[in-house]
Design a protein around this motif. Structure first.
Motif, short mmCIF file in Angstrom:
data_model
loop_
_atom_site.label_atom_id
_atom_site.label_comp_id
_atom_site.label_asym_id
_atom_site.label_seq_id
_atom_site.Cartn_x
_atom_site.Cartn_y
_atom_site.Cartn_z
N TYR A 28 30.99 63.15 -29.70
CA TYR A 28 32.32 62.39 -30.09
C TYR A 28 33.46 62.94 -29.34
O TYR A 28 34.30 62.37 -28.78
CB TYR A 28 32.72 62.05 -31.51
CG TYR A 28 31.61 60.99 -32.16
CD1 TYR A 28 31.65 59.95 -31.54
CD2 TYR A 28 31.28 61.36 -33.25
CE1 TYR A 28 30.78 58.92 -32.21
CE2 TYR A 28 30.31 60.28 -33.80
CZ TYR A 28 30.22 59.09 -33.31
OH TYR A 28 29.19 58.28 -34.04
N CYS A 31 33.57 62.12 -25.70
CA CYS A 31 33.92 60.66 -25.48
C CYS A 31 35.42 60.55 -25.17
O CYS A 31 36.29 61.29 -25.38
CB CYS A 31 33.59 59.80 -26.56
SG CYS A 31 31.67 59.77 -26.81
N GLU A 36 36.27 56.88 -31.05
CA GLU A 36 35.33 57.87 -30.89
C GLU A 36 35.99 59.26 -31.18
O GLU A 36 35.42 60.10 -32.05
CB GLU A 36 34.51 57.98 -29.52
CG GLU A 36 33.71 56.72 -29.11
CD GLU A 36 33.36 56.66 -27.71
OE1 GLU A 36 32.43 56.38 -27.53
OE2 GLU A 36 34.43 57.11 -26.70
#
Length: 251
Positions: A28, A31, A36
């Motif tokens: 995450y 990202c 996210e």
């Protein structure tokens, strides 16, 4: 092959949970979308919760030192690749050193951040991190992805010694194993452990097979029962014989 792992004690259970959380966190953080990064923060707070055990750091240091001493005995063995052994020992020593040098309790830098702790208290509430609840958090989410990633990396960096240590311990555990090809007759398999102590077991099953193992174990025996999920993911006992690889791991 699909691998299912089952811990035999609480210490390994915590390490496996942290391993899963750290992998999720790394994904995450890499990202760019604000949602996210929200998932990255919730995962970071889960790590803080799981790693809150006061003795986790000392447990890892003791295990690294125990493995270092055990492996050092093979330095002069002609049957051991000395280069590979030296690399493993160097990784263990580096992980122990960085973990030992990390100050205070694991995640204390997060607990000292009032803004992050205010987020944590709101994220426990379903939908509690909405714009009208946390305008400062909403403003943070509007920043450029690069700036949010820099913040996330800064908050997660002090946890890297813990991750490095648990990765090495779990790697050594998985490699210290015995694997057997067995058959679950009518979907069920039991094995007595005959007093031998193990810390984790793995069940490897062909990914093409639809079966899901339900695993239970204690110091005396283990039991693997295969189930077959229907279209609503409700499980029913498998009635066919199922071949799988059983691995017992112990440091």
């Amino acid at each position: 092959m699909t691998i299912y792992e089952y811990p035999f004690n609480e210490r390994i259970r915590i390490l496996l949970r942290l391993e899963d959380l750290f992998e999720r966190l790394a994904f995450y953080v890499s990202c760019e979308h604000a949602l996210e990064h929200h998932a990255a923060l919730t995962t970071l707070f889960e790590i803080l919760e799981v790693a809150g055990r006061a003795d986790l750091k000392s447990d890892l240091l003791q295990e690294l030192e125990r493995q270092r001493q055990a492996l050092s005995q093979f330095r002069h063995s002609p049957e051991v690749a000395s280069d590979l052994l030296d690399n493993i020992l160097a990784d263990i020593e580096q992980a122990a050193r960085t973990l030992n040098e990390s100050p205070g309790k694991t995640g204390q830098h997060l607990r000292d951040n009032d803004w992050l702790m205010s987020l944590r208290s709101r994220m426990i509430i379903p939908g509690g991190a909405c714009e009208f609840d946390l305008p400062s958090y909403y403003a943070w989410q509007q920043r450029e992805p690069r700036r949010r990633i820099q913040d996330l990396e800064r908050w997660t960096a002090p946890l890297s010694p813990l991750r490095q240590a648990l990765v090495i311990v779990l790697k050594l555990l998985r490699e210290s194993s015995q694997t057997f090809r067995v058959v679950a007759a009518s979907g069920s398999y039991q094995q007595m452990l005959s007093g031998k102590t193990y810390q984790m077991m793995q069940v490897r099953i062909d990914s093409a097979l639809p079966y899901v193992p339900e695993i239970s174990a204690n110091r005396y025996m283990l039991w693997v029962r295969f189930t077959l999920p229907d279209s609503d993911m409700r499980s029913k006992p498998a009635e066919m014989d199922v071949s799988f690889d059983l691995t017992l791991c112990n440091l």
